[in-house]
Design an enzyme around this catalytic site. Sequence first.
Site, short mmCIF file in Angstrom:
data_model
loop_
_atom_site.label_atom_id
_atom_site.label_comp_id
_atom_site.label_asym_id
_atom_site.label_seq_id
_atom_site.Cartn_x
_atom_site.Cartn_y
_atom_site.Cartn_z
N LYS A 263 1.37 -1.07 -0.11
CA LYS A 263 0.28 -0.16 0.29
C LYS A 263 0.85 1.25 0.23
O LYS A 263 1.93 1.38 0.70
CB LYS A 263 -1.00 -0.07 0.94
CG LYS A 263 -0.10 0.34 2.45
CD LYS A 263 0.06 0.92 3.45
CE LYS A 263 0.66 1.18 4.59
NZ LYS A 263 1.42 2.37 5.11
N ASP B 161 -3.00 -1.65 10.77
CA ASP B 161 -3.06 -1.23 8.90
C ASP B 161 -3.43 -2.84 8.25
O ASP B 161 -3.51 -2.82 7.33
CB ASP B 161 -1.09 -1.48 8.50
CG ASP B 161 -0.95 0.39 8.36
OD1 ASP B 161 -1.84 1.20 8.84
OD2 ASP B 161 0.18 -0.07 8.46
P1 ATP Z 1 5.95 -0.59 10.00
O1 ATP Z 1 4.49 0.63 9.50
O2 ATP Z 1 5.18 -2.07 10.90
O3 ATP Z 1 6.92 -0.40 10.40
P2 ATP Z 1 6.01 -1.32 7.09
O4 ATP Z 1 5.35 -0.85 6.13
O5 ATP Z 1 6.88 -0.21 7.59
O6 ATP Z 1 5.34 -1.87 8.51
P3 ATP Z 1 7.17 -4.18 7.23
O7 ATP Z 1 7.84 -5.19 5.84
O8 ATP Z 1 5.90 -4.46 7.92
O9 ATP Z 1 7.35 -2.34 7.18
O10 ATP Z 1 8.41 -4.99 8.73
C1 ATP Z 1 7.97 -4.02 9.50
C2 ATP Z 1 8.57 -5.19 10.57
O11 ATP Z 1 8.12 -5.63 10.91
C3 ATP Z 1 10.50 -5.43 10.55
O12 ATP Z 1 10.96 -5.36 11.90
C4 ATP Z 1 10.00 -7.12 10.23
O13 ATP Z 1 11.74 -7.15 10.63
C5 ATP Z 1 9.11 -7.56 10.42
N1 ATP Z 1 8.29 -8.43 10.03
C6 ATP Z 1 6.95 -9.28 10.83
N2 ATP Z 1 6.48 -10.14 9.35
C7 ATP Z 1 6.74 -9.49 8.38
C8 ATP Z 1 6.39 -9.82 7.35
N3 ATP Z 1 6.24 -10.76 7.25
N4 ATP Z 1 6.75 -8.80 6.44
C9 ATP Z 1 8.13 -8.36 6.15
N5 ATP Z 1 8.46 -7.61 7.45
C10 ATP Z 1 7.80 -8.28 8.95
#
Ligand code: ATP
Length: 284
Positions: A10, A137
């Site tokens: 997203k 989210d």
């Molecule tokens: P956030 O806002 O939660 O930081 P984001 O979209 O910026 O989300 P994500 O890629 O979702 O970032 O990852 C955030 C954290 O979640 C990372 O530290 C990662 O290690 C952990 N995590 C847990 N499960 C997953 C997954 N299936 N895919 C990606 N990251 C994951």
Amino acid sequence: MVVFEKAPAKINLSLDVLNKRADGYHDVNMVMTTIDLADRVSLYPLHRDDITVVADNQYVPNDERNLAYKAAALFKRTFHITKGIHIELEKHIPVSAGLGGGSSDAAAVLRGLKRLWQLDHVSNATLAEMGAQIGSDVPFCVYGKTALATGRGEHIAHLPAPPSCWVVLARPDIGVSTRTIFPKLTLNDVPSTYTEGVVTALETHDFYAMCDHMGNDLESVTLTLYPEAQRIKEKMQQYDIPGVMMSGSGPTIFGLVEHYSKAKRAYNGLRGFCHDVRLVRVMG
Ligand code: ATP
């Protein structure tokens, strides 16, 4: 039977932070839309009652910390399922980038397990409620498309899709965790109203009004902490792109462009400046 689900990334078209709540979360108003960059989630039944998860990305945990694992555990508990599941994540969405990859994987697991275990009576609204227990989210990611998210992000109202356009994504080589950004935010006395303007623009299908109203309160924190993200934003603005913004808590910067030739020019220019640049489409 094996079930495959796409888990799209997203972007935020707006993110207004309203106030800090007694439970430590912030109330937000934001518009999110899905783009055609997706993880692939595969669900394989196991003979024993267990959950296993593997991801092809060193930054993603292969255990109960994985949001996909959490989604499977919650699904099994909620519906009293004693069957086991093996989850494979083919990651295409960059991690900790503000693109909602983990949340989207969790939502894809909820949708996929409903199909695999044939719980046809379970509505998307129920899956979204479950998703809210995993992350703010996740409810949006259960539905995908384009929506207004309120509360801490878990209340979803559907919106018309944005006018068709290209998305130039540029990600500095750093990971940002949302949890570290919110506490550093100084709240405005008068809350921002980016969301209101974006919602009206979507309802009137006005691409340029949408770009004009886009804004993200978290930029002030992330772009100060990470000047490389600020530099990428400024570089992207040099390509005369109407809507340039940071997604979520960052650090990914995106630009919305109506025409492919202009998007491609910005994409080519940014590639010499930042090593992770992509050109995708809005799907919302
Ligand atoms: P956030 O806002 O939660 O930081 P984001 O979209 O910026 O989300 P994500 O890629 O979702 O970032 O990852 C955030 C954290 O979640 C990372 O530290 C990662 O290690 C952990 N995590 C847990 N499960 C997953 C997954 N299936 N895919 C990606 N990251 C994951």
